[in-house]
Motif scaffolding. Sequence first.
Motif, PDB file in Angstrom:
ATOM      1  N   SER A   1      75.337 -65.700  79.047  1.00  0.00           N
ATOM      2  CA  SER A   1      74.290 -65.752  78.033  1.00  0.00           C
ATOM      3  C   SER A   1      73.249 -64.683  78.330  1.00  0.00           C
ATOM      4  CB  SER A   1      73.618 -67.124  78.018  1.00  0.00           C
ATOM      5  OG  SER A   1      72.890 -67.314  79.216  1.00  0.00           O
ATOM      6  N   LEU A   2      72.440 -64.398  77.325  1.00  0.00           N
ATOM      7  CA  LEU A   2      71.325 -63.477  77.506  1.00  0.00           C
ATOM      8  C   LEU A   2      70.327 -64.060  78.493  1.00  0.00           C
ATOM      9  CD1 LEU A   2      69.886 -60.892  76.717  1.00  0.00           C
ATOM     10  CD2 LEU A   2      68.983 -62.078  74.714  1.00  0.00           C
ATOM     11  N   ALA A   3      70.113 -65.373  78.420  1.00  0.00           N
ATOM     12  CA  ALA A   3      69.174 -66.033  79.338  1.00  0.00           C
ATOM     13  C   ALA A   3      69.619 -65.860  80.791  1.00  0.00           C
ATOM     14  CB  ALA A   3      69.057 -67.512  78.988  1.00  0.00           C
ATOM     15  N   GLN A   4      70.918 -65.917  81.042  1.00  0.00           N
ATOM     16  CA  GLN A   4      71.427 -65.733  82.403  1.00  0.00           C
ATOM     17  C   GLN A   4      71.114 -64.328  82.902  1.00  0.00           C
ATOM     18  OE1 GLN A   4      75.673 -65.661  82.744  1.00  0.00           O
ATOM     19  NE2 GLN A   4      75.634 -65.695  84.968  1.00  0.00           N
ATOM     20  N   VAL A   5      71.289 -63.323  82.053  1.00  0.00           N
ATOM     21  CA  VAL A   5      70.988 -61.943  82.438  1.00  0.00           C
ATOM     22  C   VAL A   5      69.502 -61.817  82.754  1.00  0.00           C
ATOM     23  CG1 VAL A   5      70.934 -59.541  81.654  1.00  0.00           C
ATOM     24  CG2 VAL A   5      72.903 -60.987  81.111  1.00  0.00           C
ATOM     25  N   GLU A   6      68.663 -62.384  81.901  1.00  0.00           N
ATOM     26  CA  GLU A   6      67.217 -62.302  82.109  1.00  0.00           C
ATOM     27  C   GLU A   6      66.795 -62.995  83.401  1.00  0.00           C
ATOM     28  OE1 GLU A   6      65.988 -64.026  78.415  1.00  0.00           O
ATOM     29  OE2 GLU A   6      65.673 -62.058  77.517  1.00  0.00           O
ATOM     30  N   ARG A   7      67.362 -64.171  83.670  1.00  0.00           N
ATOM     31  CA  ARG A   7      67.022 -64.886  84.916  1.00  0.00           C
ATOM     32  C   ARG A   7      67.428 -64.069  86.126  1.00  0.00           C
ATOM     33  NH1 ARG A   7      69.048 -69.304  82.086  1.00  0.00           N
ATOM     34  NH2 ARG A   7      71.020 -69.113  83.181  1.00  0.00           N
ATOM     35  N   THR A   8      68.614 -63.482  86.089  1.00  0.00           N
ATOM     36  CA  THR A   8      69.097 -62.692  87.218  1.00  0.00           C
ATOM     37  C   THR A   8      68.214 -61.468  87.432  1.00  0.00           C
ATOM     38  OG1 THR A   8      71.351 -63.428  86.766  1.00  0.00           O
ATOM     39  CG2 THR A   8      71.103 -61.527  88.201  1.00  0.00           C
ATOM     40  N   MET A   9      67.829 -60.797  86.330  1.00  0.00           N
ATOM     41  CA  MET A   9      66.974 -59.618  86.452  1.00  0.00           C
ATOM     42  C   MET A   9      65.584 -59.994  86.965  1.00  0.00           C
ATOM     43  SD  MET A   9      68.103 -57.487  83.058  1.00  0.00           S
ATOM     44  CE  MET A   9      67.043 -56.086  83.375  1.00  0.00           C
ATOM     45  N   ALA A  10      65.107 -61.180  86.593  1.00  0.00           N
ATOM     46  CA  ALA A  10      63.768 -61.614  86.998  1.00  0.00           C
ATOM     47  C   ALA A  10      63.749 -62.196  88.406  1.00  0.00           C
ATOM     48  CB  ALA A  10      63.244 -62.653  86.008  1.00  0.00           C
ATOM     49  N   SER A  11      64.915 -62.328  89.039  1.00  0.00           N
ATOM     50  CA  SER A  11      64.989 -62.965  90.353  1.00  0.00           C
ATOM     51  C   SER A  11      64.294 -62.156  91.448  1.00  0.00           C
ATOM     52  CB  SER A  11      66.453 -63.204  90.743  1.00  0.00           C
ATOM     53  OG  SER A  11      67.091 -61.964  91.023  1.00  0.00           O
TER      54      SER A  11
ATOM     55  N   ASP B   1      60.849 -58.372  72.289  1.00  0.00           N
ATOM     56  CA  ASP B   1      60.644 -57.932  73.671  1.00  0.00           C
ATOM     57  C   ASP B   1      60.568 -59.140  74.578  1.00  0.00           C
ATOM     58  OD1 ASP B   1      58.485 -55.109  72.958  1.00  0.00           O
ATOM     59  OD2 ASP B   1      60.655 -55.304  72.975  1.00  0.00           O
ATOM     60  N   ARG B   2      61.081 -58.990  75.761  1.00  0.00           N
ATOM     61  CA  ARG B   2      61.062 -60.063  76.748  1.00  0.00           C
ATOM     62  C   ARG B   2      60.454 -59.524  78.029  1.00  0.00           C
ATOM     63  NH1 ARG B   2      64.039 -63.945  74.436  1.00  0.00           N
ATOM     64  NH2 ARG B   2      65.697 -63.314  73.077  1.00  0.00           N
ATOM     65  N   GLU B   3      59.663 -60.335  78.689  1.00  0.00           N
ATOM     66  CA  GLU B   3      59.037 -59.935  79.945  1.00  0.00           C
ATOM     67  C   GLU B   3      60.032 -60.208  81.068  1.00  0.00           C
ATOM     68  OE1 GLU B   3      55.961 -58.148  81.921  1.00  0.00           O
ATOM     69  OE2 GLU B   3      56.151 -58.488  79.795  1.00  0.00           O
ATOM     70  N   VAL B   4      60.470 -59.170  81.738  1.00  0.00           N
ATOM     71  CA  VAL B   4      61.456 -59.287  82.814  1.00  0.00           C
ATOM     72  C   VAL B   4      60.904 -58.568  84.032  1.00  0.00           C
ATOM     73  CG1 VAL B   4      63.797 -58.770  83.552  1.00  0.00           C
ATOM     74  CG2 VAL B   4      63.368 -59.373  81.174  1.00  0.00           C
ATOM     75  N   ASP B   5      60.606 -59.308  85.075  1.00  0.00           N
ATOM     76  CA  ASP B   5      60.165 -58.720  86.334  1.00  0.00           C
ATOM     77  C   ASP B   5      58.997 -57.754  86.123  1.00  0.00           C
ATOM     78  OD1 ASP B   5      60.198 -58.342  89.090  1.00  0.00           O
ATOM     79  OD2 ASP B   5      61.619 -56.689  88.962  1.00  0.00           O
ATOM     80  N   GLY B   6      58.047 -58.138  85.283  1.00  0.00           N
ATOM     81  CA  GLY B   6      56.871 -57.313  85.079  1.00  0.00           C
ATOM     82  C   GLY B   6      57.074 -56.128  84.163  1.00  0.00           C
ATOM     83  N   THR B   7      58.253 -55.980  83.577  1.00  0.00           N
ATOM     84  CA  THR B   7      58.494 -54.868  82.669  1.00  0.00           C
ATOM     85  C   THR B   7      59.030 -55.413  81.358  1.00  0.00           C
ATOM     86  OG1 THR B   7      60.764 -54.551  83.370  1.00  0.00           O
ATOM     87  CG2 THR B   7      59.100 -53.350  84.592  1.00  0.00           C
ATOM     88  N   THR B   8      58.686 -54.785  80.284  1.00  0.00           N
ATOM     89  CA  THR B   8      59.194 -55.208  78.996  1.00  0.00           C
ATOM     90  C   THR B   8      60.569 -54.604  78.791  1.00  0.00           C
ATOM     91  OG1 THR B   8      56.962 -55.291  78.136  1.00  0.00           O
ATOM     92  CG2 THR B   8      58.723 -55.257  76.525  1.00  0.00           C
ATOM     93  N   ALA B   9      61.550 -55.453  78.614  1.00  0.00           N
ATOM     94  CA  ALA B   9      62.914 -55.005  78.329  1.00  0.00           C
ATOM     95  C   ALA B   9      63.441 -55.887  77.225  1.00  0.00           C
ATOM     96  CB  ALA B   9      63.800 -55.127  79.570  1.00  0.00           C
ATOM     97  N   GLY B  10      63.839 -55.301  76.126  1.00  0.00           N
ATOM     98  CA  GLY B  10      64.390 -56.069  75.026  1.00  0.00           C
ATOM     99  C   GLY B  10      65.900 -56.047  75.093  1.00  0.00           C
ATOM    100  N   ALA B  11      66.499 -57.165  74.798  1.00  0.00           N
ATOM    101  CA  ALA B  11      67.953 -57.243  74.739  1.00  0.00           C
ATOM    102  C   ALA B  11      68.308 -58.336  73.762  1.00  0.00           C
ATOM    103  CB  ALA B  11      68.542 -57.552  76.121  1.00  0.00           C
ATOM    104  N   THR B  12      69.496 -58.243  73.243  1.00  0.00           N
ATOM    105  CA  THR B  12      69.977 -59.276  72.340  1.00  0.00           C
ATOM    106  C   THR B  12      71.486 -59.345  72.462  1.00  0.00           C
ATOM    107  OG1 THR B  12      69.823 -60.104  70.087  1.00  0.00           O
ATOM    108  CG2 THR B  12      70.223 -57.756  70.330  1.00  0.00           C
ATOM    109  N   LEU B  13      72.078 -60.363  71.888  1.00  0.00           N
ATOM    110  CA  LEU B  13      73.524 -60.508  71.941  1.00  0.00           C
ATOM    111  C   LEU B  13      74.154 -59.921  70.692  1.00  0.00           C
ATOM    112  CD1 LEU B  13      74.029 -64.131  73.277  1.00  0.00           C
ATOM    113  CD2 LEU B  13      74.436 -62.008  74.488  1.00  0.00           C
ATOM    114  N   THR B  14      75.192 -59.115  70.889  1.00  0.00           N
ATOM    115  CA  THR B  14      76.042 -58.704  69.787  1.00  0.00           C
ATOM    116  C   THR B  14      77.439 -59.128  70.202  1.00  0.00           C
ATOM    117  OG1 THR B  14      76.298 -56.531  70.775  1.00  0.00           O
ATOM    118  CG2 THR B  14      74.738 -56.723  68.973  1.00  0.00           C
ATOM    119  N   GLY B  15      78.018 -59.999  69.451  1.00  0.00           N
ATOM    120  CA  GLY B  15      79.298 -60.534  69.869  1.00  0.00           C
ATOM    121  C   GLY B  15      79.082 -61.403  71.086  1.00  0.00           C
ATOM    122  N   LEU B  16      79.760 -61.103  72.154  1.00  0.00           N
ATOM    123  CA  LEU B  16      79.686 -61.932  73.348  1.00  0.00           C
ATOM    124  C   LEU B  16      78.823 -61.357  74.447  1.00  0.00           C
ATOM    125  CD1 LEU B  16      83.458 -62.912  73.549  1.00  0.00           C
ATOM    126  CD2 LEU B  16      81.580 -64.245  72.598  1.00  0.00           C
ATOM    127  N   LEU B  17      78.454 -60.077  74.361  1.00  0.00           N
ATOM    128  CA  LEU B  17      77.756 -59.426  75.464  1.00  0.00           C
ATOM    129  C   LEU B  17      76.360 -58.949  75.052  1.00  0.00           C
ATOM    130  CD1 LEU B  17      80.738 -57.299  76.791  1.00  0.00           C
ATOM    131  CD2 LEU B  17      79.823 -59.392  77.789  1.00  0.00           C
TER     132      LEU B  17
END
Length: 110
Positions: A81-91, A32-48
Amino acid sequence: MNELRLIRRAAQVLAMLALLVGALALRALHADREVDGTTAGATLTGLLPVVTSLKAHGAADRAGLRVGDVIERVDGRVPQSLAQVERTMASGRHIKLAVQRDGHLANVIM
């Protein structure tokens, strides 16, 4: 011509099964990752990135993301990257996600 349609349909079904199996396998391994105050889990499968969990009634859940969604675009761009998605969501700003869901493209505004 009918054979080509059957082959194309079989390829689509196999791709969907691969996504489902990947999502189920990753669900067991997700962090689980903390994103903008909500727990949202994500991971990479292949490229996305693939959504593996959502906090009930959290921002991502309210916006319409679903477990198993494959995030294809973030504000019109393919995520690097997954980190890019998380940063954008947390913006904290509104973002548009294009997700692959059940073999169709869906748009989610967060």
